[in-house]
Structures are given as C-alpha cells and as structure tokens.
Design a protein around this motif. Structure first.
Motif, short mmCIF file in Angstrom:
data_model
loop_
_atom_site.label_atom_id
_atom_site.label_comp_id
_atom_site.label_asym_id
_atom_site.label_seq_id
_atom_site.Cartn_x
_atom_site.Cartn_y
_atom_site.Cartn_z
N GLU A 88 51.89 32.67 32.95
CA GLU A 88 50.70 33.46 33.26
C GLU A 88 49.79 33.59 32.03
O GLU A 88 48.58 33.44 32.12
CB GLU A 88 51.08 34.88 33.73
N HIS A 146 56.52 41.34 28.70
CA HIS A 146 56.26 42.09 29.92
C HIS A 146 54.80 42.21 30.30
O HIS A 146 54.48 42.76 31.34
CB HIS A 146 56.88 43.49 29.83
N GLU A 147 53.91 41.67 29.43
CA GLU A 147 52.51 41.78 29.80
C GLU A 147 52.27 40.96 31.05
O GLU A 147 52.91 39.94 31.26
CB GLU A 147 51.61 41.24 28.68
N ARG A 148 51.35 41.41 31.85
CA ARG A 148 51.05 40.68 33.09
C ARG A 148 49.65 40.10 33.01
O ARG A 148 48.72 40.76 32.58
CB ARG A 148 51.15 41.63 34.28
N TYR A 149 49.53 38.85 33.39
CA TYR A 149 48.22 38.23 33.46
C TYR A 149 48.03 37.67 34.85
O TYR A 149 48.98 37.21 35.46
CB TYR A 149 48.09 37.13 32.40
#
Ligand code: HEC
Length: 210
Positions: free
Chosen positions: A128, A27-30
């Motif tokens: 991402e 779920h990390e966003r980059y």
C-alpha cells in the motif's frame, strides 16, 4: 499444574503476536483500490511487465541490486560488465558503491540524497505504501525530492509494485523450506518437552517422591 497452564498460555500468546497479529509490523494504512492490490499481489502475471516499467520509469535514479538492476548511468558503463564477470550478476554493495561513487553522488547533487536501492523496500514498507508513494510522492512524504513520475497511471504503478515484491520475497521453494524448518523446530521442542516431562515423572517415582 497451574505452572503448566501458565507456560502454555504464555507460549500461545507469544506465537499469536509473532504470527497472527504482529505488533511490530508497520501499521500505517494507505489507500489502495482492490483491483490494483490484486495486480500488485500477482507476481506471476505482472512482475515481468513491472520490471520493464521499472526500467522505463525508475531506473534513472533507483537500483534493484538483488536483481542485478543498476541505475541507468551505471548500466551504460562498460566497467559494469567487467565487474559482473568477476563477482556475478549481483555486485557486492561495497564494490558497487565505491566503483560507481561518481554516479551516485551525481544523483545526490540533484536530489539532496542518493535515491535508495529498492531491493528490499517491499518488505519494509508493504504494497500500500509503495503504491501510494510512487503514485503521489508529495502526498505521502511532503517535501520529498522524488519527482511524481507515475501520475495518473495507477495500474502500471501496481505492476511495478508486483516487480518489487518478486525481488524482495523469497521464491516459493525457499518459502516452503522455511515453513518446514519452522514447523520442524517447534515439533522438536514439543517432543523434547513431552519426553522430559515423562522422564521427570519416572525420576521422581524412582526417588520415591511420587
Ligand atoms: C528522478 C529521480 C527518481 C526517479 C525517476 C524515481 N525516483 Fe524514487 N526516489 C528518488 C529520490 C531522490 C528518493 C528519496 C526521497 C526522499 O527520501 O525524500 C526516492 C525515494 C523512493 C522511495 C523510498 C520512499 C521512502 O519512503 O523512503 C521509493 C519506494 C521510490 N523512490 C520508488 C520509486 C519508483 C517505484 C519509481 C519509478 C516509478 C521511482 N521511485 C522513480 C528519485 C527518483
């Protein structure tokens, strides 16, 4: 009746979690600008070019075993061809790692660890992350020993990600086969459920309980 509704709801929630809103997915966003995300998605147009870019910029340290791509020093070793004649293009992992142990340990000596094989990294990390990490390793993973080799080249980085995607993902035929199997399994369960339910009704009737 209440039981049926309860089980239907549980089943719906289960499939919702697995297919639509997977809580186990990363779920990390980059940050990845849309134009580069489009390139990374477009395996058909860019994977081939991405592979060449990979060979030029990454292969000194990374292999992509599933695609028969090995680190440069191994690729230059005549032993590789002999082994590939015996095992095929994709060498078994244990064979690769034991025969070319020295090459891998050389990298470990220089960088503190063996740079990972990138065959399935796309599935684990997503586009991402790969884009952000490859472009600016220090920013994403402070202290990492991976050198910044793609600084200021976002478009080429996206093409490399497209290549890694093409290796990690099953081919379109394989994908549709899997979808068909999934749908078939669920249809089977539904049909069997209905049949059992009808059968149960009849049985109860015959026993005079209905
Ligand atoms: C000079 C050697 C070297 C080159 C060239 C290199 N890498 Fe790496 N790479 C490393 C090392 C060492 C690591 C392990 C870093 C760590 O775990 O801190 C690594 C790790 C990675 C990882 C895993 C990151 C993670 O989160 O675990 C990815 C993805 C990656 N590299 C992609 C690339 C791509 C794509 C290229 C080419 C554009 C490339 N690397 C070029 C040495 C290199």
């Amino acid at each position: 009746m209440i039981k049926s509704i309860f089980f239907t709801l549980i089943t719906l929630v289960f499939f919702y979690i697995i297919w639509i809103n997977n809580i186990f997915a990363p779920h990390e966003r980059y940050e990845m600008p849309a134009q580069y995300a489009k390139i990374a998605e477009d395996v058909k147009s860019y994977a081939k070019e991405g592979k060449q870019l990979f060979e030029q910029n990454c292969q000194a340290c990374h292999s992509v075993r599933y695609d028969g791509v090995y680190i440069s020093s191994v690729q230059a070793n005549p032993k590789l061809q002999t082994l590939q004649e015996k095992y095929g293009k994709v060498l078994p992992r244990d064979v690769y790692e034991s025969v070319f142990y020295e090459d891998l340990m050389g990298l470990k000596e220089s960088f503190g660890k063996v740079p990972p094989d990138l065959s399935t990294i796309y599935l684990v990390k997503g586009k991402e992350y790969l884009y952000a990490f490859t472009l600016e390793p220090q920013k994403v993973l402070p202290g990492t020993s991976m050198p910044p080799v793609m600084t200021g080249r976002p478009e080429e980085t996206a093409k490399i990600v497209a290549y890694l995607k093409s290796v990690a993902e099953p081919s379109p035929e394989e994908k549709s086969k899997r979808v068909l199997m999934g749908v078939g399994t669920i249809a089977y369960l539904i049909v069997m459920g209905v049949l059992l339910w009808i059968y149960k009704g009849r049985l109860l009737k015959r026993m005079g309980l209905h």
